[in-house]
Scaffold this motif. Structure first.
Motif, PDB file in Angstrom:
ATOM      1  N   ARG A   1       0.830  -1.209   0.000  1.00  0.00           N
ATOM      2  CA  ARG A   1       0.000   0.000   0.000  1.00  0.00           C
ATOM      3  C   ARG A   1       0.863   1.258   0.000  1.00  0.00           C
ATOM      4  O   ARG A   1       0.588   2.215  -0.732  1.00  0.00           O
ATOM      5  CB  ARG A   1      -0.914  -0.008   1.222  1.00  0.00           C
ATOM      6  N   GLU A   2       1.936   1.252   0.798  1.00  0.00           N
ATOM      7  CA  GLU A   2       2.828   2.408   0.850  1.00  0.00           C
ATOM      8  C   GLU A   2       3.550   2.592  -0.477  1.00  0.00           C
ATOM      9  O   GLU A   2       3.722   3.722  -0.966  1.00  0.00           O
ATOM     10  CB  GLU A   2       3.845   2.210   1.973  1.00  0.00           C
ATOM     11  N   SER A   3       3.954   1.486  -1.094  1.00  0.00           N
ATOM     12  CA  SER A   3       4.634   1.551  -2.392  1.00  0.00           C
ATOM     13  C   SER A   3       3.705   2.117  -3.456  1.00  0.00           C
ATOM     14  O   SER A   3       4.106   2.947  -4.279  1.00  0.00           O
ATOM     15  CB  SER A   3       5.113   0.160  -2.810  1.00  0.00           C
ATOM     16  N   ALA A   4       2.444   1.658  -3.444  1.00  0.00           N
ATOM     17  CA  ALA A   4       1.456   2.142  -4.412  1.00  0.00           C
ATOM     18  C   ALA A   4       1.209   3.630  -4.234  1.00  0.00           C
ATOM     19  O   ALA A   4       1.063   4.374  -5.212  1.00  0.00           O
ATOM     20  CB  ALA A   4       0.154   1.359  -4.270  1.00  0.00           C
ATOM     21  N   ARG A   5       1.183   4.088  -2.984  1.00  0.00           N
ATOM     22  CA  ARG A   5       0.952   5.510  -2.715  1.00  0.00           C
ATOM     23  C   ARG A   5       2.081   6.365  -3.288  1.00  0.00           C
ATOM     24  O   ARG A   5       1.835   7.374  -3.947  1.00  0.00           O
ATOM     25  CB  ARG A   5       0.826   5.731  -1.208  1.00  0.00           C
ATOM     26  N   VAL A   6       3.310   5.952  -3.032  1.00  0.00           N
ATOM     27  CA  VAL A   6       4.456   6.681  -3.573  1.00  0.00           C
ATOM     28  C   VAL A   6       4.459   6.635  -5.094  1.00  0.00           C
ATOM     29  O   VAL A   6       4.703   7.636  -5.779  1.00  0.00           O
ATOM     30  CB  VAL A   6       5.778   6.100  -3.013  1.00  0.00           C
ATOM     31  N   TYR A   7       4.165   5.457  -5.648  1.00  0.00           N
ATOM     32  CA  TYR A   7       4.193   5.258  -7.105  1.00  0.00           C
ATOM     33  C   TYR A   7       3.181   6.146  -7.817  1.00  0.00           C
ATOM     34  O   TYR A   7       3.503   6.818  -8.798  1.00  0.00           O
ATOM     35  CB  TYR A   7       3.918   3.787  -7.409  1.00  0.00           C
ATOM     36  N   PHE A   8       1.950   6.176  -7.328  1.00  0.00           N
ATOM     37  CA  PHE A   8       0.924   6.969  -7.994  1.00  0.00           C
ATOM     38  C   PHE A   8       1.158   8.469  -7.819  1.00  0.00           C
ATOM     39  O   PHE A   8       0.774   9.262  -8.675  1.00  0.00           O
ATOM     40  CB  PHE A   8      -0.463   6.566  -7.489  1.00  0.00           C
ATOM     41  N   THR A   9       1.824   8.849  -6.731  1.00  0.00           N
ATOM     42  CA  THR A   9       2.235  10.244  -6.577  1.00  0.00           C
ATOM     43  C   THR A   9       3.220  10.632  -7.671  1.00  0.00           C
ATOM     44  O   THR A   9       3.112  11.696  -8.288  1.00  0.00           O
ATOM     45  CB  THR A   9       2.877  10.468  -5.195  1.00  0.00           C
TER      46      THR A   9
ATOM     47  N   VAL B   1       3.972  11.114 -15.980  1.00  0.00           N
ATOM     48  CA  VAL B   1       3.227  10.925 -17.225  1.00  0.00           C
ATOM     49  C   VAL B   1       3.000  12.231 -17.979  1.00  0.00           C
ATOM     50  O   VAL B   1       3.318  12.327 -19.173  1.00  0.00           O
ATOM     51  CB  VAL B   1       1.891  10.185 -16.962  1.00  0.00           C
ATOM     52  N   PRO B   2       2.457  13.287 -17.332  1.00  0.00           N
ATOM     53  CA  PRO B   2       2.294  14.555 -18.067  1.00  0.00           C
ATOM     54  C   PRO B   2       3.627  15.120 -18.565  1.00  0.00           C
ATOM     55  O   PRO B   2       3.700  15.640 -19.686  1.00  0.00           O
ATOM     56  CB  PRO B   2       1.665  15.484 -17.023  1.00  0.00           C
ATOM     57  N   ALA B   3       4.668  15.001 -17.732  1.00  0.00           N
ATOM     58  CA  ALA B   3       5.972  15.539 -18.130  1.00  0.00           C
ATOM     59  C   ALA B   3       6.519  14.809 -19.349  1.00  0.00           C
ATOM     60  O   ALA B   3       7.058  15.430 -20.276  1.00  0.00           O
ATOM     61  CB  ALA B   3       6.956  15.445 -16.966  1.00  0.00           C
ATOM     62  N   LEU B   4       6.383  13.491 -19.389  1.00  0.00           N
ATOM     63  CA  LEU B   4       6.870  12.708 -20.527  1.00  0.00           C
ATOM     64  C   LEU B   4       6.126  13.070 -21.808  1.00  0.00           C
ATOM     65  O   LEU B   4       6.724  13.182 -22.885  1.00  0.00           O
ATOM     66  CB  LEU B   4       6.713  11.210 -20.234  1.00  0.00           C
ATOM     67  N   ILE B   5       4.819  13.272 -21.710  1.00  0.00           N
ATOM     68  CA  ILE B   5       4.020  13.635 -22.883  1.00  0.00           C
ATOM     69  C   ILE B   5       4.403  15.020 -23.394  1.00  0.00           C
ATOM     70  O   ILE B   5       4.548  15.239 -24.607  1.00  0.00           O
ATOM     71  CB  ILE B   5       2.516  13.582 -22.538  1.00  0.00           C
ATOM     72  N   ILE B   6       4.595  15.968 -22.481  1.00  0.00           N
ATOM     73  CA  ILE B   6       4.982  17.327 -22.869  1.00  0.00           C
ATOM     74  C   ILE B   6       6.344  17.331 -23.561  1.00  0.00           C
ATOM     75  O   ILE B   6       6.538  17.972 -24.598  1.00  0.00           O
ATOM     76  CB  ILE B   6       5.003  18.252 -21.638  1.00  0.00           C
TER      77      ILE B   6
ATOM     78  N   PHE C   1       8.087  -1.591  -9.405  1.00  0.00           N
ATOM     79  CA  PHE C   1       8.749  -2.718  -8.753  1.00  0.00           C
ATOM     80  C   PHE C   1      10.019  -2.280  -8.034  1.00  0.00           C
ATOM     81  O   PHE C   1      10.393  -2.858  -7.001  1.00  0.00           O
ATOM     82  CB  PHE C   1       9.043  -3.815  -9.780  1.00  0.00           C
ATOM     83  N   VAL C   2      10.669  -1.259  -8.558  1.00  0.00           N
ATOM     84  CA  VAL C   2      11.839  -0.713  -7.863  1.00  0.00           C
ATOM     85  C   VAL C   2      11.408  -0.087  -6.544  1.00  0.00           C
ATOM     86  O   VAL C   2      12.041  -0.290  -5.499  1.00  0.00           O
ATOM     87  CB  VAL C   2      12.569   0.317  -8.748  1.00  0.00           C
ATOM     88  N   ILE C   3      10.321   0.705  -6.578  1.00  0.00           N
ATOM     89  CA  ILE C   3       9.819   1.333  -5.355  1.00  0.00           C
ATOM     90  C   ILE C   3       9.385   0.261  -4.353  1.00  0.00           C
ATOM     91  O   ILE C   3       9.658   0.364  -3.148  1.00  0.00           O
ATOM     92  CB  ILE C   3       8.645   2.274  -5.677  1.00  0.00           C
TER      93      ILE C   3
ATOM     94  N   GLY D   1      10.614  10.469  -4.428  1.00  0.00           N
ATOM     95  CA  GLY D   1       9.345   9.840  -4.107  1.00  0.00           C
ATOM     96  C   GLY D   1       9.227   9.553  -2.621  1.00  0.00           C
ATOM     97  O   GLY D   1       8.186   9.784  -2.001  1.00  0.00           O
ATOM     98  N   LEU D   2      10.318   9.075  -2.037  1.00  0.00           N
ATOM     99  CA  LEU D   2      10.331   8.845  -0.592  1.00  0.00           C
ATOM    100  C   LEU D   2      10.352  10.153   0.177  1.00  0.00           C
ATOM    101  O   LEU D   2       9.741  10.263   1.247  1.00  0.00           O
ATOM    102  CB  LEU D   2      11.548   7.991  -0.219  1.00  0.00           C
ATOM    103  N   LEU D   3      11.059  11.157  -0.354  1.00  0.00           N
ATOM    104  CA  LEU D   3      11.090  12.462   0.299  1.00  0.00           C
ATOM    105  C   LEU D   3       9.701  13.091   0.356  1.00  0.00           C
ATOM    106  O   LEU D   3       9.340  13.742   1.342  1.00  0.00           O
ATOM    107  CB  LEU D   3      12.048  13.405  -0.438  1.00  0.00           C
ATOM    108  N   ILE D   4       8.932  12.919  -0.716  1.00  0.00           N
ATOM    109  CA  ILE D   4       7.560  13.442  -0.738  1.00  0.00           C
ATOM    110  C   ILE D   4       6.762  12.849   0.420  1.00  0.00           C
ATOM    111  O   ILE D   4       6.075  13.553   1.159  1.00  0.00           O
ATOM    112  CB  ILE D   4       6.874  13.127  -2.079  1.00  0.00           C
TER     113      ILE D   4
END
Length: 317
Positions: A13-21, A27-32, A183-185, A238-241
């Protein structure tokens, strides 16, 4: 058994939270960035950077390599480097200077957005990473020229295979990369849990704290800095956030930690990638480490009122 299942669920759950953050940023940055590339912005940026290359002892042709690296990542810069290297004869000193530019300042739209999420504003990210890379590489150029070091022709030890440059190919690579990040996170979160259980986390803090104290960074940020330095800014940030949101890390510590990681992160992967170009370890590892310690040491000693202007609240982002 129930306790073990609960721990596994908490880690996931903690990994998913960091990942989706991170996904909301990545995703937006990569598209831009891809859109800018298709519009020819990379070529334009290369022409803007071209005059700086002479100041660093580099041919103007390599400006496109750094431009692409700034906007995307080191992998893209490597592909362009091998194209340029076919027509340009570069010395090891020149490749080391160019490699240092790439390793300090790359993927700014993505990594800058991640840093901003922690509370580090764009102006500070750009000053540290673009300004810092130019200062460091100018010093390296002067030292290599004055000492006559690494002035022999560079020999390529590796050439990249053909890659699919279509939009579909690009999208597939991004999906693979973003999937790998989760998976890294997850592995990082599991490792941190194990470190806490074995007492290794506390030992790492005790070993690192004397060095981090010289930078004005508290013990609370030590573990995250190690992770970011080893694996990359996005993972560390991600962990700092998460640490910032829970109040375990002060805004000042978050700023200093992300600033340090901006100058010196992914010591294993990025260093190995740039060494494949033919760069020397003295530039892409040792000089980078020393420069990061010096800059953050100076930054941490600025009066609080100056640092305050560089801080942005991260909790509500």
């Amino acid at each position: 058994m129930t306790r073990t299942k609960t721990s596994i669920f908490e880690i996931f759950r903690e990994s998913a939270r960091v990942y989706f953050t991170l996904l909301k940023i990545l995703v937006p940055a990569l598209i831009i960035v891809k859109s800018l590339e298709l519009l020819g912005f990379t070529l334009w940026l290369g022409s803007v950077l071209a005059p700086l290359m002479g100041w660093l002892g580099l041919p103007e042709a390599v400006s496109i390599v750094w431009a692409a690296t700034l906007l995307t990542n080191i992998y893209t810069g490597m592909v362009l480097f091998f194209e340029v290297a076919r027509s340009e004869t570069l010395t090891v000193a020149q490749v080391s200077v160019l490699g240092t530019l790439m390793i300090v300042a790359h993927a700014l739209p993505v990594e800058g957005a991640v840093a901003q999420k922690v509370g580090v504003p764009w102006w500070l990210t750009l000053c540290l990473r673009i300004g810092g890379s130019l200062v460091l590489t100018w010093v390296l150029h002067q030292l290599y020229r004055a000492g006559g070091w690494l002035q022999y022709p560079n020999e390529l030890a590796w050439q990249p295979e053909y890659t699919d440059e279509s939009l579909a190919g690009w999208a597939l690579v991004q999906i693979q990369t973003l999937t790998m990040i989760f998976f890294v996170i997850l592995a990082l979160m599991t490792l941190l849990k194990l470190f806490r259980l074995l007492g290794i986390e506390r030992l790492l803090h005790l070993l690192l704290y004397p060095f981090l104290r010289l930078l004005g960074v508290s013990q609370a940020a030590a573990n995250t800095i190690v992770i970011g330095a080893m694996l990359g800014l996005s993972f560390g940030a991600g962990l700092l956030i998460q640490e910032s949101r829970t109040g375990k890390l002060s805004p000042r510590d978050a700023l200093l930690a992300v600033s340090f990681l901006g100058l010196c992160h992914s010591l294993i992967e990025d260093t190995l990638l740039i060494l494949l170009l033919g760069a020397d370890l003295s530039a892409v590892l040792w000089a980078r480490l020393l420069f990061a310690f010096l800059v953050i040491g100076l930054l941490s000693r600025l009066p609080a009122r100056f640092l305050k202007h560089g801080l942005q609240p991260a909790n509500n982002r």
